[in-house]
Design an enzyme around this catalytic site. Structure first.
Site, PDB file in Angstrom:
ATOM      1  N   ASN A 187      -1.985   0.913  -1.416  1.00  0.00           N
ATOM      2  CA  ASN A 187      -0.696   1.231  -2.047  1.00  0.00           C
ATOM      3  C   ASN A 187       0.492   1.060  -1.111  1.00  0.00           C
ATOM      4  O   ASN A 187       1.536   1.676  -1.313  1.00  0.00           O
ATOM      5  CB  ASN A 187      -0.716   2.664  -2.607  1.00  0.00           C
ATOM      6  CG  ASN A 187      -1.899   2.898  -3.528  1.00  0.00           C
ATOM      7  OD1 ASN A 187      -2.208   2.046  -4.372  1.00  0.00           O
ATOM      8  ND2 ASN A 187      -2.584   4.023  -3.363  1.00  0.00           N
ATOM      9  N   ARG A 188       0.315   0.244  -0.092  1.00  0.00           N
ATOM     10  CA  ARG A 188       1.371  -0.032   0.892  1.00  0.00           C
ATOM     11  C   ARG A 188       1.753   1.200   1.706  1.00  0.00           C
ATOM     12  O   ARG A 188       2.793   1.204   2.384  1.00  0.00           O
ATOM     13  CB  ARG A 188       2.623  -0.627   0.225  1.00  0.00           C
ATOM     14  CG  ARG A 188       2.393  -2.015  -0.391  1.00  0.00           C
ATOM     15  CD  ARG A 188       2.046  -3.016   0.692  1.00  0.00           C
ATOM     16  NE  ARG A 188       1.999  -4.378   0.212  1.00  0.00           N
ATOM     17  CZ  ARG A 188       0.872  -5.010  -0.179  1.00  0.00           C
ATOM     18  NH1 ARG A 188      -0.283  -4.358  -0.151  1.00  0.00           N
ATOM     19  NH2 ARG A 188       0.905  -6.260  -0.577  1.00  0.00           N
TER      20      ARG A 188
END
Length: 209
Positions: A187-188
């Site tokens: 999810n970065r």
């Protein structure tokens, strides 16, 4: 389309309890991982230089990690060598996609001793030694054939002889004052740990991605 290309990283995580007091030691651990996991070109690093405010970058190969920093070799009279003679501040970047890891280093270069450069030059393949003589790095040349002719001239010159190190070729030590370790996460929400040198001591902090 380019904007649709993305990967969700998930292989590893970077926790504070795995860190070392000195980031160079931690870098050695990550380099060992890169070699063990058979990362392609694990020693390849982007070297960024800057003069007159204009950054310049290229890939070079790391040849030694020592307690004082990171060693690479090049032509002192090439573009990067001339830039370093004006501004010794540099940045290094390693990106090991197979491990979803990046290391960013800021520091200053200093030339290593001539004998060290000579000793390393003696370990290079003979073809690479000849290339160091044949190439006037970064200078324009009319054709590939002209470059090959220069190589052949030095091949004849040193035929049957040991090839000595040219004066214009040698090593630099990048002495770091900041090192950041980046581990890709889902999810970065990547892990980022930055070490900074302050009055001879390394301190680290976690950064937001």
């Amino acid at each position: 389309m380019l904007r649709d290309i993305r990967n969700n990283y998930h292989k590893f995580e970077l926790k504070e309890d795995s860190l070392t007091n000195n980031p160079i030691d931690f870098f050695r651990n990550w380099m060992d991982d890169a070699i063990r996991y058979e990362v392609k070109e694990p020693t390849a690093m982007i070297l960024a230089t800057s003069t007159s405010g204009q950054p310049d970058a290229r890939v070079v190969l790391l040849k030694e990690v020592r307690d004082g920093g990171f060693v690479f070799y090049t032509n002192y009279m090439g573009q990067k060598g001339l830039q370093l003679s004006v501004n010794p501040k540099v940045a290094l970047t390693f990106f090991w996609i197979e491990l979803e890891r990046q290391v960013r280093i800021k520091g200053e270069v200093q030339k290593i001793g001539e004998q060290e450069s000579t000793d390393y030059f003696a370990t290079r393949p003979r073809d690479s030694q000849l290339g160091a003589w044949a190439s006037k790095q970064s200078k324009e040349i009319e054709s590939r054939e002209g470059l090959e002719q220069q190589y052949e001239e030095f091949e004849r010159r040193f035929e049957g002889e040991q090839i000595r190190r040219p004066d214009h070729w040698g090593g630099y030590l990048v002495v770091p004052y900041e090192i950041e370790f980046w581990q890709g996460r889902p999810n970065r929400l990547h892990d980022r740990i930055r070490y900074k040198l302050h009055k001879g001591n390394w301190n680290y902090a976690r950064l937001q991605p």
